[in-house]
Scaffold this active site. Structure first.
Site, PDB file in Angstrom:
ATOM      1  N   GLU A  27      55.081  21.121 -12.685  1.00 12.69           N
ATOM      2  CA  GLU A  27      55.419  21.354 -14.088  1.00 12.69           C
ATOM      3  C   GLU A  27      55.283  20.076 -14.921  1.00 12.69           C
ATOM      4  OE1 GLU A  27      59.353  21.074 -11.721  1.00 12.69           O
ATOM      5  OE2 GLU A  27      57.328  21.901 -11.490  1.00 12.69           O
TER       6      GLU A  27
ATOM      7  N   ASP B 270      52.599   9.709 -28.632  1.00 17.40           N
ATOM      8  CA  ASP B 270      53.822  10.276 -29.208  1.00 17.40           C
ATOM      9  C   ASP B 270      54.612   9.235 -29.995  1.00 17.40           C
ATOM     10  OD1 ASP B 270      53.181  12.701 -28.171  1.00 17.40           O
ATOM     11  OD2 ASP B 270      54.864  12.848 -26.777  1.00 17.40           O
TER      12      ASP B 270
ATOM     13  N   HIS C 225      52.229  16.408 -18.795  1.00 17.82           N
ATOM     14  CA  HIS C 225      51.716  15.063 -19.053  1.00 17.82           C
ATOM     15  C   HIS C 225      50.262  14.875 -18.650  1.00 17.82           C
ATOM     16  CE1 HIS C 225      55.938  14.451 -19.557  1.00 17.82           C
ATOM     17  NE2 HIS C 225      56.210  14.436 -18.269  1.00 17.82           N
TER      18      HIS C 225
ATOM     19  N   GLU D 171      57.630   9.151 -20.648  1.00 20.83           N
ATOM     20  CA  GLU D 171      57.313  10.384 -19.927  1.00 20.83           C
ATOM     21  C   GLU D 171      57.890  10.247 -18.526  1.00 20.83           C
ATOM     22  OE1 GLU D 171      56.214  12.743 -21.626  1.00 20.83           O
ATOM     23  OE2 GLU D 171      55.359  11.703 -23.345  1.00 20.83           O
TER      24      GLU D 171
ATOM     25  N   ASP E 247      58.723   5.948 -26.658  1.00 18.30           N
ATOM     26  CA  ASP E 247      58.713   7.239 -25.967  1.00 18.30           C
ATOM     27  C   ASP E 247      58.470   6.991 -24.485  1.00 18.30           C
ATOM     28  OD1 ASP E 247      58.697  10.194 -25.933  1.00 18.30           O
ATOM     29  OD2 ASP E 247      56.626   9.946 -25.310  1.00 18.30           O
TER      30      ASP E 247
ATOM     31  N   HIS F 136      51.456  15.597 -23.600  1.00 18.41           N
ATOM     32  CA  HIS F 136      52.445  14.589 -23.977  1.00 18.41           C
ATOM     33  C   HIS F 136      51.997  13.238 -23.417  1.00 18.41           C
ATOM     34  CE1 HIS F 136      55.941  17.200 -25.325  1.00 18.41           C
ATOM     35  NE2 HIS F 136      54.990  18.048 -24.989  1.00 18.41           N
TER      36      HIS F 136
END
Length: 228
Positions: free
Chosen positions: A52, A155, A57, A9, A7, A150
């Site tokens: 945002e 994740d 995160h 970010e 994963d 997240h």
């Protein structure tokens, strides 16, 4: 079989407009079993973190400022994944970002066929149903209560559990491959059964053997199976 559940970010949605990777998390599976080996790296995106993205995160400019740039960790990342299959939820997104970063470093690109997209698997298995990671956790009863923000490593750990359920549970091959191993640790391809200590008795009766001999005698002196 080695697989890497992965994963990332990012600061946004498109590397071509300046968005960058800020975190990579990965979990190693061998034979669909977690090995305990992981890869986790925060990355300085070399740009301000949008509000945002920070809300999603929880990673801010101050936290990321002293982290290495992708150019400093890209080679180590490639060494970790090797040629293993990459298990990713919405693989197109992560591969797009990883390949953009690798391209800027003039490093090899990750082939699209190296990825296994769990989002696509979920949509095929459960058409019309929600297929987000959270939705799949609810479907399979996987605890994701710690997923308040997240995070790439968390994740990927959760995705590893989801992936195993998607392909048939924690033992998708019912451990048949492991049962094929002999106790000495050799593979089934190297193992051959030992000879029986006592040969099995003949199952033909004397009458059947005599009838067979009589039949063979009628075939002549030059049967096909005796020719070389």
């Amino acid at each position: 079989m080695r697989e890497i559940v992965l994963d990332t970010e990012t600061t946004g949605f498109d590397p071509e407009t300046g968005d960058r990777i800020v975190e990579i998390g990965a979990v190693e599976l061998v034979g669909h079993v977690p090995t305990g080996q992981t890869y986790h790296q925060y990355i300085n995106p070399e740009r301000a973190m949008p509000d945002e993205a920070f809300q999603v995160h929880g990673l801010g400019d101050d936290f990321l400022r002293d982290k290495p740039k992708f150019a400093q960790v890209g080679r180590a990342f490639l060494d970790f994944i090797g040629d293993a299959k990459l298990v990713i939820h919405n693989a197109a997104f992560d591969i797009k970002f990883l390949n953009a970063e690798l391209k800027w470093m003039k490093l090899p690109q990750i082939p699209w066929e190296q990825a296994i997209d769990t989002l696509a698997i979920a949509r095929r298995r459960f058409p019309g149903s929600p297929a987000s990671l959270d939705a799949l956790c609810r479907r399979f009863g996987i605890d994701n209560s710690s997923r308040t923000l997240h995070g790439a490593l968390l994740d990927s750990e959760i995705l590893a559990e989801v992936y195993l359920e998607l392909i048939g549970g924690r033992q998708p091959d019912f451990a048949l491959s492991q049962q094929a191993q002999v106790t000495s640790g050799e593979s089934s391809q190297e193992w051959t059964p030992p000879a029986r200590p006592t040969p099995l008795p003949a199952r033909l009766t004397q009458k059947e053997a005599a009838a067979h001999a009589e039949f063979i005698g009628k075939l002549g002196d030059d049967p096909l199976w005796l020719k070389t």
